[in-house]
Each structure stands twice: as C-alpha cells, then as structure tokens.
Motif scaffolding. Structure first.
Motif, short mmCIF file in Angstrom:
data_model
loop_
_atom_site.label_atom_id
_atom_site.label_comp_id
_atom_site.label_asym_id
_atom_site.label_seq_id
_atom_site.Cartn_x
_atom_site.Cartn_y
_atom_site.Cartn_z
N VAL A 7 2.90 63.01 19.67
CA VAL A 7 4.14 62.34 19.27
C VAL A 7 5.37 63.05 19.83
O VAL A 7 6.37 62.39 20.16
N PHE A 8 5.30 64.36 19.99
CA PHE A 8 6.44 65.09 20.54
C PHE A 8 6.58 64.85 22.04
O PHE A 8 7.68 64.89 22.59
N GLY A 9 5.46 64.60 22.71
CA GLY A 9 5.53 64.22 24.11
C GLY A 9 6.19 62.87 24.28
O GLY A 9 7.01 62.66 25.19
N MET A 10 5.87 61.93 23.39
CA MET A 10 6.51 60.62 23.42
C MET A 10 8.01 60.74 23.18
O MET A 10 8.82 60.12 23.88
N GLU A 11 8.36 61.56 22.23
CA GLU A 11 9.77 61.74 21.86
C GLU A 11 10.58 62.31 23.02
O GLU A 11 11.66 61.79 23.37
N ALA A 12 10.06 63.37 23.64
CA ALA A 12 10.79 64.02 24.73
C ALA A 12 10.85 63.13 25.96
O ALA A 12 11.85 63.12 26.68
#
Length: 334
Positions: free
Chosen positions: A229-234
């Motif tokens: 999810v943090f990869g999607m966010e960034a």
C-alpha cells in the motif's frame, strides 16, 4: 493489595512491580552484578508478591546451553524476511537448535516475551535483521551475548554479518534502466534509518551521476513503509508531477508491486509507459503480472550464512562476515 498469581509472572512484570529495569531484576536473580541493598529488597519483594520462579533451565545455563536461538525480525508480513527465516532454520535444525522469533523493535518493550527469553538466559544467541539503533540498549545490557547480523548490519563493527553489496546492486539496477534509454528515472526508497535503504539510495545516485544524468529531487520518494500500500501511495505522488518519470527503481519488491498497481489504475502500461525494477526477488515477483524485473538477493542463503556465523561464534570461533552475490533478474516489467 491482592496480587493475582493464577499464571506465572514474567520477569518484565517483576521489573514493573519493583520499579526497576529488567536488567536489574536479572542481576538480582542471577547475581551477575552488584545491586544496592534497597534495590535488591524491592526486587525480592516483587518476586515473592508475584510468585515469580526463575526457570530451572535458566539456572543451568552457566553449565550448559538451551539449544534455543532468537531471531529478531522487523516485519513478519514481508516475504523477504520469511525466506531468510527458512534459511536460518535449515541450518540450525541440523545442529540441534530450535528457533524463537521476536519482532523488532517490539522486543525491547517491557512486556516482551522475547526480551524475557534473553534476560532469563534462555537463548544461546541472536540473529538480528533489525535496525541496529533499536537494539543498542539490549547490546549494552548484555555485552557477552553471541550476536550476528543479517542483511542489516553495522559497518566496521566486530559483530559479524551476512549481507550483499546493497549499493552495487542498486547501481546495477539503475544502470540497466539507463542502458534501456531511460533518463527520467524515479527512486522509491524506504525508511533510511536502515543501512540497506541508504546504500540502495546511494547506488541510485552513483549510477545517475556516472551517466551524467541530473537527479530531479521531485522523482525521489521515501515511502512510509515497505508494504504494498505504501508503494501505491508513493507512486501516486510521482504521477502528480508535470514531467512524469519513464522508469522507477524501487528498493523492495513490495514497493515496486504496489507502484505497478497504482500505475495501472492510472491507465499506464508497464513497461511500455513506465518501466519498473524492484529489489529482493520475493516469490510473488515472478508470478505477478507483469513479472517483475528485480535484484535477486539470495534470501535463503543469507539466512543460512547468518546461522552458520552464529553457530561458529557459539563454538568459540571468530567468524568473518560474508558478502553474498546478488543477481539482476530481467523479466517483463522493464
């Protein structure tokens, strides 16, 4: 005050009741260091009130060993660490040892069972994948504890480690993208309190500078974690740039896969519109669509090497740190 002794108290509960540290309780119980009379009395009172009983096995460890090893893991959900655990187990099982897993830095909390295990001398040694600074208090309290590091390590330290050359691996990844004609190459990094994240970031910079490509600070993003999810966010933040990147180097496969999902939701094709390279070669990377081009760490071998280093220390040896080889695995995403 009535104390509930229906279940065995832990050493951390004794420490809290006495108002002292776990290390102080351990010193009183094991007579390892002098403790002033007032403190000793408080600890002994807490021991009696809580019905705490030190494990008979702990008392015998001055003459023998527990055959237990503690492995400190930063994130049990990350498949990278799962593969390392398998490597550790493959070696220690043959040597007659069992493995105790502890989350880090939670292991340092007062109610941690893993910390109890160490202070009660129920673990013969530790393999750490955790950030060193999280564990410094523990190392200071137990300087004689056999200790090795895996992946995350302390440069120029007497603590042996098994790792790869994270900087060179990142150079190889970014150079591959440069060789494919990319110049607008984004970096998706992780918590740079970790040495591996800092070294991979540096590798990105080295490759770009060697190629004479100016680094756009807007294309460098630090994710809030390594979960998908943090990869999607960034990645979403990168797409908001006026001059979007044509390629992305992510410092972990989980971040890279999350980024690909964000790109596809935005209508971008991978690799036609944006190429993506990850890092680790976790099992999902080869079955994900598109299959991920990535730096393969020998995860199982890293765990096995760390276990071998620890067993050598336990046998009285002075093992030498090991740097294992990485590989660039080219698949469909770049």
């Amino acid at each position: 005050m009535s104390i509930n002794t229906s279940k065995a108290a832990s050493i951390s509960e004794v420490a809290a009741h006495a108002g002292v540290s776990i290390a102080t309780v351990s010193r009183v119980l094991n007579s390892t260091k002098p403790v002033n009379a007032d403190t000793r009395e408080r600890v002994e009172t807490a021991v009696a009130a809580l019905g705490y009983r030190t494990n008979a096995l702990a008392r015998s460890l001055t003459r023998g060993e527990s055959k237990l090893l503690l492995l400190l893991v930063p994130d049990f959900a990350n498949p990278f660490y799962s593969e390392i655990i398998k490597g550790v187990e493959s070696v220690i099982r043959k040597a007659g040892y069992s493995l105790v897993l502890g989350g880090a830095p939670d292991t340092l909390s007062r109610d941690s069972q893993a910390l109890d295990t160490l202070y009660n001398r129920l673990a013969d040694g530790v393999i750490s994948l955790a950030h060193y600074h999280d564990l410094q208090p523990l190392l200071r309290e137990m300087p004689g504890l056999p200790w090795v590091s895996c992946s995350e390590f302390i440069p120029d330290s007497d603590v042996p480690h098994a790792s790869i050359d994270h900087q060179q691996a990142a150079v190889d990844a970014v150079q591959y993208l440069i060789n494919r004609g990319h110049e607008r190459i984004a970096l998706l990094s992780a918590d740079e309190n970790y040495l591996w994240a800092r070294q991979r970031h540096l590798g990105y910079e080295v490759a770009m500078q060697r190629a004479g490509i100016a680094i756009d600070p807007q294309l460098v993003r630090i994710a809030r974690g390594t979960d998908y999810v943090f990869g999607m966010e960034a990645a979403g933040a990168l797409l908001a740039q006026k001059n979007a990147p044509t390629a992305l180097f992510a410092v972990s496969d989980t971040l890279a896969i999350g980024a690909i999902k964000a790109f596809r939701r935005a209508g971008l094709r991978v690799p036609e519109d944006i190429a993506v390279v990850g890092f680790d070669n976790v099992p999902l990377s080869q079955v994900f669509e598109p299959a991920l081009t990535t730096i393969a760490q020998p995860m199982h071998e890293l765990g096995a090497a760390a276990a071998q280093l620890l067993l050598e220390r336990l046998a009285g040896g002075t093992p030498t740190s090991r740097t294992l080889q990485h590989t660039l695995v080219v698949r469909e995403s770049a």
